[in-house]
Design a protein around this motif. Structure first.
Motif, PDB file in Angstrom:
ATOM      1  N   ARG A 242       8.472  78.252  25.497  1.00  0.00           N
ATOM      2  CA  ARG A 242       9.708  77.472  25.421  1.00  0.00           C
ATOM      3  C   ARG A 242      10.963  78.343  25.509  1.00  0.00           C
ATOM      4  O   ARG A 242      12.084  77.824  25.542  1.00  0.00           O
ATOM      5  CB  ARG A 242       9.735  76.662  24.109  1.00  0.00           C
ATOM      6  N   ARG A 246      15.525  77.773  25.420  1.00  0.00           N
ATOM      7  CA  ARG A 246      15.974  77.795  24.028  1.00  0.00           C
ATOM      8  C   ARG A 246      17.440  78.166  23.842  1.00  0.00           C
ATOM      9  O   ARG A 246      18.016  77.893  22.795  1.00  0.00           O
ATOM     10  CB  ARG A 246      15.110  78.753  23.200  1.00  0.00           C
ATOM     11  N   LEU A 256      14.793  71.752  19.939  1.00  0.00           N
ATOM     12  CA  LEU A 256      13.571  71.353  20.641  1.00  0.00           C
ATOM     13  C   LEU A 256      13.732  70.022  21.354  1.00  0.00           C
ATOM     14  O   LEU A 256      13.296  69.855  22.497  1.00  0.00           O
ATOM     15  CB  LEU A 256      12.409  71.289  19.648  1.00  0.00           C
ATOM     16  N   ASP A 257      14.372  69.062  20.704  1.00  0.00           N
ATOM     17  CA  ASP A 257      14.487  67.730  21.308  1.00  0.00           C
ATOM     18  C   ASP A 257      15.467  67.699  22.467  1.00  0.00           C
ATOM     19  O   ASP A 257      15.481  66.741  23.244  1.00  0.00           O
ATOM     20  CB  ASP A 257      14.889  66.695  20.246  1.00  0.00           C
ATOM     21  N   GLN A 259      15.764  70.364  24.702  1.00  0.00           N
ATOM     22  CA  GLN A 259      15.376  71.354  25.707  1.00  0.00           C
ATOM     23  C   GLN A 259      14.902  70.697  27.003  1.00  0.00           C
ATOM     24  O   GLN A 259      14.333  69.599  26.992  1.00  0.00           O
ATOM     25  CB  GLN A 259      14.264  72.254  25.160  1.00  0.00           C
ATOM     26  N   ARG A 261      12.274  70.454  29.263  1.00  0.00           N
ATOM     27  CA  ARG A 261      10.851  70.780  29.200  1.00  0.00           C
ATOM     28  C   ARG A 261      10.296  71.202  30.555  1.00  0.00           C
ATOM     29  O   ARG A 261       9.242  71.832  30.625  1.00  0.00           O
ATOM     30  CB  ARG A 261      10.075  69.588  28.618  1.00  0.00           C
ATOM     31  N   TRP A 264       9.897  74.999  30.694  1.00  0.00           N
ATOM     32  CA  TRP A 264       8.880  75.670  29.901  1.00  0.00           C
ATOM     33  C   TRP A 264       7.852  76.346  30.810  1.00  0.00           C
ATOM     34  O   TRP A 264       7.592  75.897  31.926  1.00  0.00           O
ATOM     35  CB  TRP A 264       8.168  74.687  28.987  1.00  0.00           C
ATOM     36  N   ASN A 299       2.100  73.533  17.229  1.00  0.00           N
ATOM     37  CA  ASN A 299       2.851  73.830  18.451  1.00  0.00           C
ATOM     38  C   ASN A 299       2.191  73.228  19.677  1.00  0.00           C
ATOM     39  O   ASN A 299       2.874  72.901  20.659  1.00  0.00           O
ATOM     40  CB  ASN A 299       3.003  75.342  18.596  1.00  0.00           C
ATOM     41  N   HIS A 302       3.505  69.700  19.942  1.00  0.00           N
ATOM     42  CA  HIS A 302       4.866  69.666  20.488  1.00  0.00           C
ATOM     43  C   HIS A 302       4.876  69.915  21.992  1.00  0.00           C
ATOM     44  O   HIS A 302       5.602  69.246  22.738  1.00  0.00           O
ATOM     45  CB  HIS A 302       5.731  70.718  19.792  1.00  0.00           C
ATOM     46  N   THR A 303       4.082  70.861  22.455  1.00  0.00           N
ATOM     47  CA  THR A 303       4.109  71.206  23.880  1.00  0.00           C
ATOM     48  C   THR A 303       3.262  70.262  24.721  1.00  0.00           C
ATOM     49  O   THR A 303       3.277  70.364  25.957  1.00  0.00           O
ATOM     50  CB  THR A 303       3.629  72.659  24.093  1.00  0.00           C
ATOM     51  N   VAL A 308      10.373  64.275  23.920  1.00  0.00           N
ATOM     52  CA  VAL A 308      10.334  64.348  22.466  1.00  0.00           C
ATOM     53  C   VAL A 308       9.898  63.021  21.857  1.00  0.00           C
ATOM     54  O   VAL A 308       9.270  62.974  20.795  1.00  0.00           O
ATOM     55  CB  VAL A 308      11.702  64.808  21.903  1.00  0.00           C
TER      56      VAL A 308
END
Length: 420
Positions: A242, A246, A256-257, A259, A261, A264, A299, A302-303, A308
């Motif tokens: 991530r 960041r 995080l919410d 970003q 994605r 990544w 994690n 999350h990924t 999100v």
């Protein structure tokens, strides 16, 4: 900052551990290695602006540091002159049998993580000797006073010398007992790179996260069946994936919410998920997961979410429930409360967070969490005070910029704000 100054900063981050490790192997003394390396970098600061950065900075620094070390040894008449003179003449290491993995930095990690040292001393010493962090930076990471941290590192080096702790990777039969301390060190090194606390450094220090991952891969090669080694590596990979999203172009931390994605690293995510699946198979066979395996699984959740809003918060909370049983620390409890806020609402989470105040009053993430929960509850004045405290305690420029923006948004209608 000039180009040469920037180059010196970069070379210090990239080469410090290599220089210290090489000197430790050759001279067998952490004090000599550290001081000679520091002198070599000081010489670089003096000479490189005029002479230019050498084509191979690491070799230049190692050669210069070696000369500095030899000069020091010659000045100290109490040393065994014949033995030290032999070391000066040759860079070979015939007295030490080859380790399973012949890596100077990995040897240095195991030396700094020897069980003869207290755990806090192991962590601090490795961050200094391997990570190249300054004493003030390490003190911030440990939330302790700078003089106390300096004394801790000095005592650790003295104990290594007095106890004649060997500079080597342990034998295969000794590795399982030694690996817990090493993993704790690598975890902290990674964390410092993930959100750097040092003044004047980049908010994310990729060389530290990369070094932690590299060394963890080496430890995994030594212990391929150790679930916690695999778990730590998986967790690092999933967090490192991530990294490109960041920090914004303006130097602000991106939550995080928020970003992108799509930025990544999918290869790192795939590798991390594969390791997590391997450990899930082991758990199904009756091998309970450890702390790092659970963190890796969190994690992975999350990924796995493309957005999100797709995050399985019930699974995240269930994993934190497992982690709390293993590690009922205030920080773990705080992180669990953050997940609870998404599942049961900010009011329930705030009640859990407020119970931690006496234990986490000096921890900036505690105030960050309170500030966000209070904001979501419409308690703007209290939220602003919590943001002020979080900004005061934060040691990272990108995070400070993020928190300042969030605080300054408090006057806007709540409907215009996104959740953190």
């Amino acid at each position: 900052m000039s180009e040469v100054e920037a180059a010196i900063t970069r070379v210090h981050q990239e080469e410090w551990a290599r220089v210290v490790a090489a000197l430790t192997r050759r001279f067998g003394d952490l004090d000599i290695a550290e001081e000679a390396a520091a002198e070599a970098f000081a010489t670089a600061v003096e000479r490189w602006p005029a002479d230019g950065v050498p084509p191979n900075p690491g070799a230049w620094l190692t050669t210069t540091a070696t000369r500095k070390a030899i000069d020091r040894i010659r000045r100290e008449s109490k040393r065994d002159d014949k033995h030290k003179e032999a070391l000066m003449v040759s860079d070979d290491d015939p007295l030490e049998p080859p380790a399973a993995i012949g890596d100077d930095r990995l040897r240095l990690v195991f030396t700094c993580c020897h069980p003869a040292l207290a755990m806090d001393a192991r962590l601090a010493l490795t961050l200094r000797m391997v990570g190249g962090l300054t004493v003030p930076e390490i003190a911030r990471a440990f939330l302790v006073a700078e003089p106390a941290m300096g004394q801790r590192i000095t005592r650790a080096k003295a104990k290594i010398k007095a106890a004649r702790i060997p500079y080597r990777v342990p034998e295969a039969e000794d590795l399982p007992a030694r690996v817990t301390g090493v993993l704790a060190v690598l975890f902290l090194v990674f964390n410092e790179g993930y959100l750097a606390t040092g003044a004047g450094t980049d908010p994310v220090r990729h060389e530290l996260t990369a070094e932690a991952i590299r060394l963890t891969r080496l430890v995994r090669a030594l212990l391929p069946d150790d679930g916690e080694v695999a778990g730590l590596l998986a967790m690092m990979l999933l967090i490192e994936a991530r990294r490109p999203a960041r920090v914004s172009a303006g130097g602000e931390l991106v939550a995080l919410d928020e970003q992108d994605r799509g930025a990544w690293d999918t290869a790192l995510i795939a590798e991390g998920h594969r390791l997590v699946r391997e450990r899930l198979v082991a758990a199904a066979a009756g091998v309970p997961p450890g702390r790092y395996q659970i963190l890796a699984a969190i994690n992975a959740v999350h990924t796995s979410a493309r957005d999100v809003r797709d995050t399985d918060w019930s699974q995240v909370v269930a994993l934190y429930d497992q982690l709390v049983r293993l590690d009922p620390s205030p920080v773990v409890t705080l992180n669990r409360a953050i997940a609870v806020a998404e599942l049961d609402g900010p009011e329930v989470a705030l009640a859990a967070v407020d119970r931690l105040e006496d234990k986490l009053a000096g921890y900036h993430a505690f105030h960050v969490t309170r500030a966000d929960l209070l904001r979501r509850l419409g308690r703007s004045q209290e939220s602003r005070a919590a943001y002020d405290k979080a900004i005061e305690l934060a040691g990272n420029t990108a995070e400070t910029a993020y928190l300042t923006r969030r605080r300054d948004q408090l006057g806007r209608p709540l409907a215009s704000e996104g959740d953190t």
